[in-house]
Write a protein that holds these residues in place. Structure first.
Motif, short mmCIF file in Angstrom:
data_model
loop_
_atom_site.label_atom_id
_atom_site.label_comp_id
_atom_site.label_asym_id
_atom_site.label_seq_id
_atom_site.Cartn_x
_atom_site.Cartn_y
_atom_site.Cartn_z
N GLU A 145 0.83 -1.20 0.00
CA GLU A 145 0.00 0.00 0.00
C GLU A 145 0.87 1.26 0.00
N ARG A 146 2.01 1.20 0.67
CA ARG A 146 2.90 2.36 0.67
C ARG A 146 3.32 2.74 -0.74
N ARG A 147 3.67 1.69 -1.55
CA ARG A 147 4.12 1.99 -2.92
C ARG A 147 3.00 2.63 -3.74
N ARG A 148 1.77 2.13 -3.55
CA ARG A 148 0.67 2.75 -4.30
C ARG A 148 0.45 4.19 -3.85
N ILE A 149 0.51 4.43 -2.55
CA ILE A 149 0.31 5.78 -2.04
C ILE A 149 1.44 6.70 -2.50
N VAL A 150 2.67 6.16 -2.49
CA VAL A 150 3.83 6.97 -2.92
C VAL A 150 3.67 7.38 -4.38
N GLN A 151 3.21 6.48 -5.23
CA GLN A 151 3.02 6.81 -6.64
C GLN A 151 1.98 7.93 -6.81
N VAL A 152 0.98 7.89 -5.93
CA VAL A 152 -0.06 8.92 -6.03
C VAL A 152 0.45 10.26 -5.51
N LEU A 153 1.16 10.22 -4.37
CA LEU A 153 1.58 11.47 -3.73
C LEU A 153 2.85 12.08 -4.34
N SER A 154 3.65 11.29 -5.02
CA SER A 154 4.93 11.79 -5.56
C SER A 154 4.68 12.63 -6.80
N ALA A 155 4.78 13.90 -6.63
CA ALA A 155 4.60 14.85 -7.74
C ALA A 155 5.30 16.17 -7.34
N PRO A 156 5.90 16.85 -8.31
CA PRO A 156 6.56 18.13 -7.98
C PRO A 156 5.57 19.08 -7.33
N PRO A 157 6.02 19.85 -6.36
CA PRO A 157 7.42 20.05 -5.98
C PRO A 157 7.94 19.07 -4.93
N LEU A 158 7.15 17.98 -4.60
CA LEU A 158 7.60 17.00 -3.62
C LEU A 158 7.53 15.62 -4.26
#
Length: 479
Positions: A65-78
């Protein structure tokens, strides 16, 4: 050519403008530095708060679940990565180190626990998410691109914080937080306010400098008019203390000059009376001489002595003539002198015409023109008078057909008692005061007298009398 302005007003304005511009530039630079620091801290605080919130969220999730959440939340500027190798803090740029330490302190405060946190600072944005793998904190900036679309004064806006947090299960989460692009934009409102402030201060400074230098201009004008009219009205003694003191000193000087001139005039009048009396007695006694040849020589010497006394008194007493200014018909004056010269055998031709009467001292102008015509007829046998007139000046040129003068003598002949000939005879050299008196009269009228040798031979005397400011006017004398 000197770049420094000539007038005091321009120099003061230049100094004030230079100081104001330098002060505004320094103020702008200080403001931009402080603004960048505050924006950097504010943006870093927001990023640290968001990273702390994401860490708390990831703590509650399984690895998938972390990987799925990271893919969603990872966007510039973070941007977020779960595969980054452990970071090793190292020494680098002190400024970057200080920023990293501040960002780490804020992040630890928001996390609220003692979990390990590693923070590195770099410039630009990562080339690819995996480009950071294997770098130490001190080397992190080598794998970054230059800041994109950054404006002037955007040094802080190009910084990125690389934070690595270890979760409770031992997993590493790497956060790449770049400052928001809007922190690099120009503060247009600040620039506008500084421009308005600079314009207002410049306008006030111009008025203040003009107000401060106006008394100096009045003093300079009064000093220039003093040479033309010693009896001009005194300066008003008002204004600031320094201006009043300068006006009082000028008025005191003028009063002393008037007193000296009056004393000299009284002395010259007494000398004239005292000298004429013995000359008259000697002239009467000369008539008793029996030898006609000796009597003629005696009378000739007395005539020369009387002429020298008369010319000297006329030259020395010119400043206090007391003659009022009146409109002078220049053409009638020249025709009168033409008739006088004709009676003595001199030929004078008049060309041109005067447009209107000239405001001047009639007797002084008559004496000036008489001296010039006398020289022209005496040394050039005849004289041609050319009159030119317009709204600003009156020019009278007197030309003769004589031998002229050496170039070196053209200015010296205006000196009192200076003569080109070595003889002191009136028939050759005169007393040496004729041209000096003529030049002095021209200057008293605000004009000038000059001599030049003509190309076709002979000498030309040019008398230039201004009609505009600088010359004599009836209104000015009346005031």
């Amino acid at each position: 050519m000197s770049l420094v302005p000539r007038s005091l007003f321009s120099r003061l304005v230049l100094v004030l403008l230079t100081g104001l511009i330098i002060a505004q530039l320094l103020s702008f630079a200080i403001h931009m530095h402080e603004r960048s620091e505050l924006l950097s801290q504010s943006s870093g605080m927001q990023s640290a708060q968001r990273i702390a919130d994401i860490v708390r969220l990831l703590e509650t999730l399984s690895p998938e679940e972390r990987r799925r959440i990271v893919q969603v939340l990872s966007a510039p500027p973070l941007t977020i990565s779960l595969d980054q190798a452990p970071l090793v803090e190292g020494e680098g740029d002190p400024e970057k180190g200080a920023r990293g330490a501040l960002f780490g302190a804020m992040l630890r405060r928001f996390l609220g626990d003692s979990r390990p946190v590693v923070v590195a600072v770099a410039e630009g944005a990562p080339i690819v998410p995996g480009a950071m793998r294997g770098f130490k904190g001190s080397e992190m900036h080598r794998a970054w691109m230059p800041p994109m679309a950054a404006g002037p004064f955007s040094g802080q806006a190009g910084f990125s914080f690389l934070a690595q947090v270890r979760l409770q299960d031992g997993s590493l989460v790497t956060f790449d937080s770049r400052l928001a692009q809007e922190t690099a934009s120009w503060p247009y409102r600040l620039l506008l306010s500084l421009a308005v402030l600079l314009a207002a201060v410049v306008a006030v400074s111009l008025v203040a400098v003009r107000w401060a230098t106006r008394p100096l201009n009045a003093l300079a004008d009064a000093a220039g008019q003093l040479g033309k009219d010693i009896n001009r009205p005194p300066l008003p003694e008002k204004g600031p203390q320094e201006v009043r003191r300068a006006a009082q000193a000028f008025n005191t000087m003028q009063a002393r000059l008037i007193g000296y001139i009056r004393e000299r005039t009284a002395l010259l009048a007494a000398m004239s009376h005292d000298l004429k009396t013995p000359i008259t007695r000697l002239r009467l006694r000369s008539e008793l001489l029996e030898d006609p040849q000796q009597r003629a020589k005696f009378v000739k010497d007395l005539d020369e002595m009387e002429a020298m006394v008369r010319d000297t008194l006329a030259f020395l007493g010119g400043l206090e003539s007391g003659e009022p200014v009146k409109p002078v018909d220049i053409m009638a004056l020249l025709e009168s002198l033409q008739a006088d010269m004709a009676e003595m055998g001199g030929r004078v031709e008049i060309n041109g015409a005067s447009l209107k009467p000239y405001p001047g001292r009639p007797q002084a102008l008559r004496r000036c023109l008489t001296n010039l015509l006398d020289n022209a007829v005496k040394y050039g046998k005849s004289a041609v008078v050319v009159v030119g007139d317009n709204d600003t000046r009156l020019e009278i040129r007197i030309q003769d057909e004589g031998p002229g003068l050496p170039q070196a003598e053209l200015e010296k002949v205006f000196e009192p008692f200076y003569r080109v000939e070595g003889s002191r005879s009136r028939e050759t050299g005169g007393t040496g005061l004729g041209l000096a008196i003529a030049k002095k009269i021209a200057e008293d009228h605000g004009g000038r007298l000059s001599l030049r040798n003509r190309d076709r031979g002979g000498l030309e005397a040019s008398l230039l009398l201004p009609r505009s400011r600088g010359g004599l006017t009836t209104a000015a004398v009346a005031g």
